[in-house]
Design an enzyme around this catalytic site. Structure first.
Site, short mmCIF file in Angstrom:
data_model
loop_
_atom_site.label_atom_id
_atom_site.label_comp_id
_atom_site.label_asym_id
_atom_site.label_seq_id
_atom_site.Cartn_x
_atom_site.Cartn_y
_atom_site.Cartn_z
N ASP A 193 44.57 38.92 34.17
CA ASP A 193 44.60 37.46 34.22
C ASP A 193 43.34 36.79 33.69
OD1 ASP A 193 47.15 37.49 35.37
OD2 ASP A 193 46.32 37.57 37.41
N ASP A 217 41.13 32.83 35.19
CA ASP A 217 41.90 32.79 36.43
C ASP A 217 40.92 32.60 37.60
OD1 ASP A 217 44.45 32.86 37.71
OD2 ASP A 217 44.01 34.86 38.41
N ASP A 221 38.97 37.65 43.12
CA ASP A 221 40.27 37.85 43.74
C ASP A 221 40.27 39.18 44.47
OD1 ASP A 221 41.03 35.52 42.54
OD2 ASP A 221 42.75 36.34 41.47
N ARG A 273 40.15 26.57 46.52
CA ARG A 273 40.12 27.99 46.87
C ARG A 273 38.69 28.50 47.08
NH1 ARG A 273 44.89 31.15 43.49
NH2 ARG A 273 46.59 29.75 44.12
#
Length: 393
Positions: A193, A217, A221, A273
């Site tokens: 990503d 992205d 993560d 986020r």
């Protein structure tokens, strides 16, 4: 002077003890507790990670002391502490299947523990994902190292990783190519990503003192059952979806996830986020939130979030004052989100929820929070440090 001599003696004892130990995945809780009690050696910031190692003028002669300074859920991440040093001499990344010796890719795929350092300043543009092997430390202190304009770092189904002191930015999607992950294996990778750092099924990972911005992205993560993670002392800027913790609402294996997010600076140009959480237990402690456009902390699928001692400065937009955002699906409403001692500025507010179960919050606590009034000091060194030989970082 007596305190300095005591410190040098104590450090020597720790070095000898580490040298005599065998390679192990974790240290005992008692050893960790004793190390945490060295707070009187503070260099003035009160940040327990930095005060563990940044006091030393000759930090470069004892780089591996860093491995004894992790806190939070990732405190057992020793990286390459028990291995040899590997010096990266070239920024080249011409072949993801047969990387040349002296490159970062060649270093991270080796089977044995390695403490990876860099000979000089460099910008490394990765042609494909940098797939790491277990028991590795990437330590860029003393030089200026950028992972930029190519792929990011992938930590997949491995353990004991430390990433420290990198500029990670402008990462882009790559893939549909062969990539080596060990001296004995390479395989086909589909499209990635464009994350800065991706964790898949990884454990005992510590991401500390990096500066991250502007990837395609996420910046960090962690998904697919990753756990025992600390994300600390990083500087995040100019990005939309900053940190994702949890794969999907239906991926229940992420209930094992335990992540500490501590002493980070969330700066200009961030949207959302910081982090976004699913299923697991998350301790968000003593961070500095200076900017968001949508929200700071979000989640779905019943995560337990323990927010303690953070500073939240809301944007001027009257529709974005709320720190939190929930995505609630049918049958998913047993929230436990707590704000404890957070400082709310410019109209910021935290929407708490859940019954406040003591056991849940205890499990989502990974270190003692300090008062939000000292967040500015705790996060003053967030991001890549300026380290020079013979001087404290």
């Amino acid at each position: 002077m007596s305190i300095i001599l005591h410190f040098i003696t104590l450090c020597s004892f720790i070095i000898l003890a580490n040298a005599a130990s065998s390679i192990a995945v974790s240290r005992s809780i008692n050893d960790t507790t004793e190390r945490r009690n060295l707070g009187f050696l503070s260099c003035g910031t009160g940040n327990p990670i930095d005060d563990c190692w940044r006091c030393e003028d000759n930090w470069q002669r004892n780089r591996k002391r860093l491995a004894d300074c992790a806190i939070g859920f990732g405190y057992n991440a020793i990286g390459g502490r028990d291995g040899k040093y590997y010096i990266v001499t070239s920024p080249a990344d011409d072949d993801a299947v047969t990387p040349q010796s002296g490159t970062l890719r060649h270093a991270v795929i080796q089977d044995e523990p390695l403490w990876i350092v860099f000979k000089t300043n460099m910008t490394i543009t990765l042609k494909q994902e940098l797939i790491m092997n277990s028991f590795k430390t990437i330590d860029a202190r003393g030089v200026d190292v950028h992972i930029a304009y190519g792929a990011g770092i992938t930590i997949q189904y491995v353990t004991n990783i430390i990433i420290h002191g990198l500029h990670i930015h402008d990462c882009v999607p790559t893939g549909n190519a062969l990539v080596r992950s060990s001296p004995y294996h390479f395989g086909w990778r589909t499209m990635a990503d464009g994350d800065g750092i991706s964790l898949f099924g990884a454990s005992h990972v510590w991401i500390d003192h990096n500066s991250l911005a502007n990837c395609s992205d996420g910046l960090i993560d962690a998904v697919i059952g990753s756990t025992a993670i600390t994300i600390s002392n990083n500087y995040f800027t100019n990005h939309n979806e900053v940190i994702l913790l949890g794969h999907s609402d239906t991926y229940v294996r992420d209930k094992v996830m335990q992540v500490t997010v501590a002493y980070n600076h969330f700066g200009e140009g961030l949207v959302q986020r910081m982090p976004r959480c699913r299923h697991g237990y998350f301790h968000v402690v003593n961070n500095d939130y200076m900017h968001w456009e949508m929200y700071a902390i979000g989640g779905s699928a019943n995560p337990t979030i323990n927010s303690q001692g953070n500073r939240f400065v809301a944007p001027d937009n009257p529709n974005a004052k709320e720190v939190t955002k929930r995505v609630i699906s049918e049958g998913m409403s047993d929230w436990n989100w707590r704000s404890d001692g957070d400082l709310m500025l410019n109209g910021a507010y935290f929407n708490q929820s859940g019954a406040g179960e003591a056991a849940s919050y205890a499990k989502a606590s990974s270190l003692s929070a300090q008062p939000s009034s000292v967040v500015d000091s705790l996060t003053s060194g967030a991001g890549v440090l300026t380290c020079r030989r013979g001087r404290q970082c």
